[in-house]
Scaffold this motif. Sequence first.
Motif, short mmCIF file in Angstrom:
data_model
loop_
_atom_site.label_atom_id
_atom_site.label_comp_id
_atom_site.label_asym_id
_atom_site.label_seq_id
_atom_site.Cartn_x
_atom_site.Cartn_y
_atom_site.Cartn_z
N GLY A 189 0.84 -1.43 -0.11
CA GLY A 189 0.05 -0.22 0.06
C GLY A 189 0.56 1.57 0.15
N ALA A 190 0.60 2.08 -1.36
CA ALA A 190 1.25 3.09 -1.07
C ALA A 190 0.79 4.58 -1.40
N GLY A 191 -1.05 4.79 -0.42
CA GLY A 191 -1.98 5.96 -0.20
C GLY A 191 -2.36 5.58 -1.38
N THR A 192 -2.30 4.90 -2.63
CA THR A 192 -3.19 5.03 -4.02
C THR A 192 -4.15 4.10 -3.89
N ASP A 193 -5.38 3.95 -4.73
CA ASP A 193 -5.87 3.34 -5.01
C ASP A 193 -4.39 1.65 -6.38
N ILE A 194 -4.46 2.38 -7.20
CA ILE A 194 -3.39 1.55 -7.99
C ILE A 194 -2.15 2.43 -8.44
N GLN A 195 -1.15 1.47 -8.55
CA GLN A 195 -0.57 2.30 -9.44
C GLN A 195 0.56 1.37 -10.23
N PHE A 196 0.92 1.82 -11.25
CA PHE A 196 1.77 1.44 -13.12
C PHE A 196 3.49 1.52 -13.00
N LEU A 197 3.74 0.29 -13.63
CA LEU A 197 4.77 0.65 -13.73
C LEU A 197 5.08 0.15 -15.22
N TRP A 198 6.08 0.71 -16.53
CA TRP A 198 6.39 0.15 -17.61
C TRP A 198 7.64 -0.25 -17.95
#
Length: 643
Positions: free
Chosen positions: A316-325
């Motif tokens: 968990g990092a405070g947001t609902d969802i995270q992305f990387l590419w």
Amino acid sequence: MFRSQRRDRSTLTRRRGFVVSASAAAALALATVVPLEAAKADTPQVSVETGVGMAHISWTAVDGAQRYEIERTLMNGSTPAGPGTIVGIWTPTRGGDNITQGPTVFADHGFVVGERYQWRVRPVIGGTPGDWSEPIVMSTPDHPGPSQYLTGHEMSDGVRYTTDAEEVELMTRIAADSPRVRLESLGTTYEGRPILAAVVGNPPGTPQQIAKNGSVLLAGNVHGTERSGREAGLTMLRRLAFSDEQWVTDLLSTTTVIIVPTQNPDGQANSQRSNISGQDLNRDHILLRHPEALGIAKVIRDYQPDIIVDAHENPGAGTDIQFLWPRSLAVESNLFTYNQMLVGRGSIYAKASEAGISPGQWGTHRVDNWETLLSNVSGLKNTVGLLVEVPWGATSAHPAEGVQGGPENLRRRTAAAYWAFETILDYHHENKATVKATKAGAAAYQSANTGPLYLDGAYPIPVSPPITDANTIMFQPYCGYRLSPEQYAARDGSDENATVSWKSAPVKDRLAAHGVVVENVGSGIVQVKLAQPLRGLIPFMLDPDLETSTVRPQGTPNIGMVDATRLDDRRSTVFVKGVSTGVPNRVGTDGCSVNDLIADEQAWPNKGQFVSHVNHVVNDLRGKGLLSNKEASAISKAVASGK
């Protein structure tokens, strides 16, 4: 615009405790909306749109509000079944990377689907809550697709996850009952579990047809305890396999969807991150030492997906969802820019904000072989790649979620992963021509073997503070690599005292699984030229400088398959066994010099085979205009007269 038909439902709609017809379900889904003129000026005016496992609550902004609270109440018809609960906190800065959220929308995704709920919103000004909005009452749609193909997770209303036996049985049954689905085995784990891929089309074509027409690969559960992508993949499989809603038929008319719900069946079954041998499989997508990663590589090689989505979870990092590419400097620059600015931080971030989902950037791993993450390997294979991270821990935006692993927590995680899958499929459908053109440009650039090659370093990501990974090893274009017969047949394996004994496929088969073009030189010797589409990937498998402290001065060095011979001989003249022939050592358009190709440094079984090889090389180079007849003859004579 291509949009989900979110409320399309089966003839009979399952609800807790009773069944209603489609017409009755539609009536139940009608929202109770208060006329706008009846609302106070300082009270939000609210509307709700439902999706798969989500309710998107939007409202008008109130001047001076620092945040908004969203309340959900379970309803029994038109009567509350109990007190309401604040399930959401919306703030304008709840997105990651210092992103200011635009529209006032909140995605509530933790409720039991198919139930009827009431939602209200109130502003908080100067720390004091204002008045609640007028309520919106709505019945939420049930799980998409026929109820006889529900997952264990869905049948339990999110109380538990689907078991491995349930998953295999369900995928087998769906494939047997739907002409849109072909089930493929990608291999078998060390504990004997199948690694399954569902190829979904209308109908599914051959690998060659699918590679030409376009596809998206949805992969989940590479880490055994991160299961939301797995559950979302199974739900998506059922929907695509059976639904005749417009969203599905439009999608499948142009796109094949390849779903691998569980990349790590043993890890999932044993509730551990790694596979049963202890390997983090998301650090094996280059070396392919284990059957799980080997199977995924073959899918990518055969179907050439336009977009690869790898679903994960994190604390968990405070947001609902995270992305990387893909971020490696070895990824073609236009592909990186497109992947980051147009797909990731562009379209997908914007769609998340519009849906009330706070997006963020997932940070890379600087010193633990992050280049071999599937999302990065996607770029090394000239494909758009997205790593999707859903937090398993409750965030401040979801105050009523309860304990990690509780029903509301599990439902929220699965719904977020499903939203990501659906949104990325939408993106591909609407932008397929651009995606394929970007891929083709990247492959053409790599095949030309121009521009520098990298063993480390990463493109920067525009966040504050910036995420950077310095480059320490860079080469100008060279020919490629040569492997001895022993290197080509080499296998990795477990330590002598390992709990689980394993042995990898030989290097020959692992290169083939990636789709690397290999040329036989003779006597079991092979060479891998860089002038091919997988140019950016090849050095990470074969370069002799990988396992040096220079490449990873601050952490664990990368590891390669073998320390192959780098073909980068740029001496001015052609040498045979240490003696100059006087012939210019010209370099061809593929980056290979004459010295690179004659392989005089290689240990040959006998002189005759070496002579035969060199004669073949000089004849080929003469035909290409790189050597004159006189120069070719001089080299052949030097080889024949040498010891």
